[in-house]
Design a protein around this motif. Structure first.
Motif, PDB file in Angstrom:
ATOM      1  N   ASN A 161       0.868  -1.227   0.119  1.00 24.12           N
ATOM      2  CA  ASN A 161       0.095   0.158  -0.050  1.00 24.12           C
ATOM      3  C   ASN A 161       0.789   1.297  -0.159  1.00 24.12           C
ATOM      4  O   ASN A 161       0.698   2.316   0.276  1.00 24.12           O
ATOM      5  N   GLY A 165       2.400   4.793  -0.489  1.00 21.48           N
ATOM      6  CA  GLY A 165       1.822   5.783  -1.000  1.00 21.48           C
ATOM      7  C   GLY A 165       0.275   6.135  -1.061  1.00 21.48           C
ATOM      8  O   GLY A 165      -0.345   7.019  -1.508  1.00 21.48           O
ATOM      9  N   ASN A 166      -0.511   4.815  -0.433  1.00 26.60           N
ATOM     10  CA  ASN A 166      -2.005   5.128  -0.782  1.00 26.60           C
ATOM     11  C   ASN A 166      -2.367   5.179   0.547  1.00 26.60           C
ATOM     12  O   ASN A 166      -2.037   4.755   1.879  1.00 26.60           O
ATOM     13  N   GLY A 167      -3.657   5.812   0.762  1.00 24.06           N
ATOM     14  CA  GLY A 167      -4.514   5.739   1.948  1.00 24.06           C
ATOM     15  C   GLY A 167      -5.382   4.448   2.005  1.00 24.06           C
ATOM     16  O   GLY A 167      -5.303   3.772   1.265  1.00 24.06           O
ATOM     17  N   ARG A 227      -8.744   1.840   2.210  1.00 22.10           N
ATOM     18  CA  ARG A 227      -9.819   1.816   1.414  1.00 22.10           C
ATOM     19  C   ARG A 227     -11.003   1.981   2.320  1.00 22.10           C
ATOM     20  O   ARG A 227     -12.168   2.287   2.067  1.00 22.10           O
ATOM     21  N   LEU A 229      -6.639  12.079   3.197  1.00 13.90           N
ATOM     22  CA  LEU A 229      -5.870  10.626   2.494  1.00 13.90           C
ATOM     23  C   LEU A 229      -6.374  10.138   1.273  1.00 13.90           C
ATOM     24  O   LEU A 229      -6.065   9.314   0.613  1.00 13.90           O
ATOM     25  N   GLY A 230      -8.137  10.640   1.013  1.00 15.32           N
ATOM     26  CA  GLY A 230      -8.793   9.963   0.081  1.00 15.32           C
ATOM     27  C   GLY A 230     -10.224  10.020   0.420  1.00 15.32           C
ATOM     28  O   GLY A 230     -10.632  10.805   1.117  1.00 15.32           O
ATOM     29  N   THR A 268      -3.015  -2.729   5.548  1.00 16.68           N
ATOM     30  CA  THR A 268      -2.693  -2.500   4.271  1.00 16.68           C
ATOM     31  C   THR A 268      -3.683  -1.601   3.696  1.00 16.68           C
ATOM     32  O   THR A 268      -3.185  -0.712   2.964  1.00 16.68           O
ATOM     33  N   ALA A 269      -4.797  -2.031   3.955  1.00 18.42           N
ATOM     34  CA  ALA A 269      -5.799  -0.942   3.080  1.00 18.42           C
ATOM     35  C   ALA A 269      -6.968  -0.655   4.061  1.00 18.42           C
ATOM     36  O   ALA A 269      -8.043  -0.042   3.878  1.00 18.42           O
ATOM     37  N   TRP A 293      -1.167   6.507   9.585  1.00 18.49           N
ATOM     38  CA  TRP A 293      -1.184   5.629   8.380  1.00 18.49           C
ATOM     39  C   TRP A 293       0.193   5.214   7.688  1.00 18.49           C
ATOM     40  O   TRP A 293       0.346   4.138   7.381  1.00 18.49           O
ATOM     41  N   HIS A 294       0.709   6.228   7.326  1.00 14.24           N
ATOM     42  CA  HIS A 294       2.106   6.113   6.722  1.00 14.24           C
ATOM     43  C   HIS A 294       3.246   5.898   7.338  1.00 14.24           C
ATOM     44  O   HIS A 294       4.179   5.372   6.819  1.00 14.24           O
ATOM     45  N   ARG A 320       2.712  -4.557   5.506  1.00 14.71           N
ATOM     46  CA  ARG A 320       2.496  -4.400   4.246  1.00 14.71           C
ATOM     47  C   ARG A 320       3.445  -5.012   3.305  1.00 14.71           C
ATOM     48  O   ARG A 320       3.381  -4.815   1.984  1.00 14.71           O
TER      49      ARG A 320
END
Length: 359
Positions: free
Chosen positions: A6, A8-10, A12, A57-58, A252-253, A285-286, A295
Motif C-alpha cells: 500500500n 503511498g496510498n490511503g 480503503r 488521505l482520500g 494494508t488497506a 497510517w503512513h 504491508r
C-alpha cells in the motif's frame, strides 16, 4: 519480490468504534462493550478532526461502529460531517435500536449502507449469542425499517461451531428481506471471544466453500471475513477473485480506531500503533512500523511466509497474534519477532493449506 502492498496510498476502509456502550452482551465482542462504556471517548470536535484527517488521505469507506453507534448522541452529526467531506459512510449496528424514525435519520445523515448482525435464522440461537432476549426480532424489524427508506443493508453473521450450517439459511432469509450483501465473520480469539472455541481449520475450509457457493449468484455480494484463505479457495472453485482484493487487509488497506483514539490494524488485532489525539491520522497510517511490517508479505513467518498465496491471502494477522499471545498482554505491546507471547507476522493457525499445494 518484496514490497509495500500500500505504498503511498490511503486506506480503503476505516472502522471507527465511536463508543464502547452497548445494550447487548455479545459473546464475541472484540472491545468488551457494555451498557456503561469506557472513559475517554473522542468528543465531537475530536471526532470531526479525525474525519478531516481521514478525508485528507482520500475517500475511503468510513464505518461507524461500536459498541452500539446509535447510543452516541452526536452520531448523526458525525455522519453528516463525514458525508460532507466526501467519505462513503456506513454503519455497523446490532439493529435493535432502529425503528422507522431512526432509519429516516440515518438516511438524512448521509449514511449510505448499514450492516446489521444476524447470526441465525433461529431467534433463540441469535439471542443467546447476543446475550439479550428479543434481540433477533428487533434486529429484523430494524432491517425492515432501513429497507423501507431505501437504505441498502448488509447482513453480518458470525461463524463458529454450528454457525457454518446457518450459511444457506441466512442468505435465503436475507433475500426475503431485500438484502443482497453478506459478510460471514469467522471468530478470532480476542476480547470476549478469547476463550470461545472456533472451528477446526478443515471445517473452516468447508465453511468458506459453503459461503462462496453463493458468490456466483446474480446480484449477491457474499464474502468470508477473518478467513483470508478464501481467496485461495475461491480460485480453486473457478471464481473471479479480482474484485475482492487481498484476503487480509489489516494495516494494508484497512484499520480500526478505538473509542479513545488508538489506531490498530483491525478490530481483532489489539496492537495500538498510535493515537489520533497525539499524532495526525495520516502520519500514523503512513509512518507506523507495524503497518510497514504488515504491508510486506515477505516478512511473514512460518508456512505463510513460504506460501505462494502470501500476496493474495496474507493469512489472518489477528488470529496469528491472538492464539499465541498471553492473556495478560495489553493493547500497545511492541511487535515481537517469533515468540509464544504473540506475533502479528506468524503463520495463520486457522489455515490447513501447505505451501506448494500439499494441503
Amino acid at each position: 519480490m518484496s514490497g509495500d502492498l500500500n505504498a503511498g496510498n490511503g486506506p480503503r476502509i476505516v472502522s471507527w468504534n465511536v463508543t464502547s456502550r452497548c445494550t447487548l452482551a455479545c459473546a464475541h465482542c472484540s472491545i468488551d462493550a457494555d451498557e456503561h462504556g469506557s472513559p475517554g471517548e473522542l468528543d465531537t470536535g475530536e471526532g470531526k478532526a479525525l474525519i478531516d484527517g481521514i478525508a485528507a488521505l482520500g475517500r475511503p469507506i468510513l464505518v461507524l461502529s461500536g459498541g452500539e453507534p446509535l447510543l452516541r448522541p452526536d452520531i448523526f452529526d458525525l455522519a453528516a460531517h463525514a458525508a460532507g467531506r466526501g467519505l462513503r459512510v456506513a454503519m455497523g449496528t446490532s439493529g435493535v435500536l432502529i425503528d422507522d424514525a431512526a432509519a429516516a435519520r440515518i438516511r438524512e445523515a448521509g449514511i449510505g449502507r448499514v450492516a446489521v448482525s444476524i447470526d441465525s435464522t433461529d431467534p433463540a440461537v441469535h439471542d443467546a449469542f447476543r446475550g439479550v432476549d428479543g434481540a433477533w426480532e428487533r434486529a429484523v424489524d430494524g432491517i425492515r425499517a432501513l429497507r423501507g427508506v431505501g437504505i441498502p443493508v448488509q447482513i453480518n453473521a458470525s461463524i463458529g461451531g454450528a454457525g457454518a450450517a446457518e450459511v444457506d439459511g441466512i442468505v435465503a432469509f436475507g433475500k426475503d428481506l431485500g438484502v443482497f450483501d453478506y459478510q460471514f465473520f469467522f471468530l478470532v480469539p480476542t476480547g470476549r471471544a478469547e476463550d470461545l472455541a472456533g472451528i477446526p481449520p478443515e471445517a473452516c475450509e468447508a465453511a468458506i466453500g459453503r459461503i462462496l457457493a453463493h458468490a456466483g449468484e446474480p446480484g449477491l455480494s457474499v464474502r468470508p471475513t477473518c478467513a483470508p484463505q478464501f481467496v485461495r479457495v475461491a480460485a480453486g472453485m473457478g471464481l473471479d477473485t479480482g474484485g475482492w482484493g487481498r484476503g487480509c487487509i489489516a494495516g494494508t488497506a484497512y484499520c480500526r480506531i478505538t473509542p479513545a483514539g488508538d489506531v490498530t490494524p483491525c478490530p481483532y488485532l489489539p496492537v495500538a500503533v498510535g493515537n489520533v489525539r497525539e499524532t495526525p491520522f495520516g502520519e500514523i497510517w503512513h509512518g507506523s512500523p507495524v503497518f510497514a511490517a504488515l504491508r510486506d508479505p515477505d516478512r511473514l513467518g512460518g508456512k505463510c511466509g513460504e506460501c505462494e498465496y502470501r500476496r493474495a491471502c496474507g493469512g489472518c494477522r489477528a488470529r496469528a497474534y491472538g492464539v499465541r499471545r498471553r492473556r495478560d498482554d495489553a493493547c500497545g505491546v511492541p511487535v515481537r519477532s517469533w515468540g509464544a507471547a504473540g506475533d502479528i507476522l506468524a503463520e495463520d493457525p486457522g489455515c490447513p493449506y501447505l505451501p506448494g499445494g500439499g494441503g
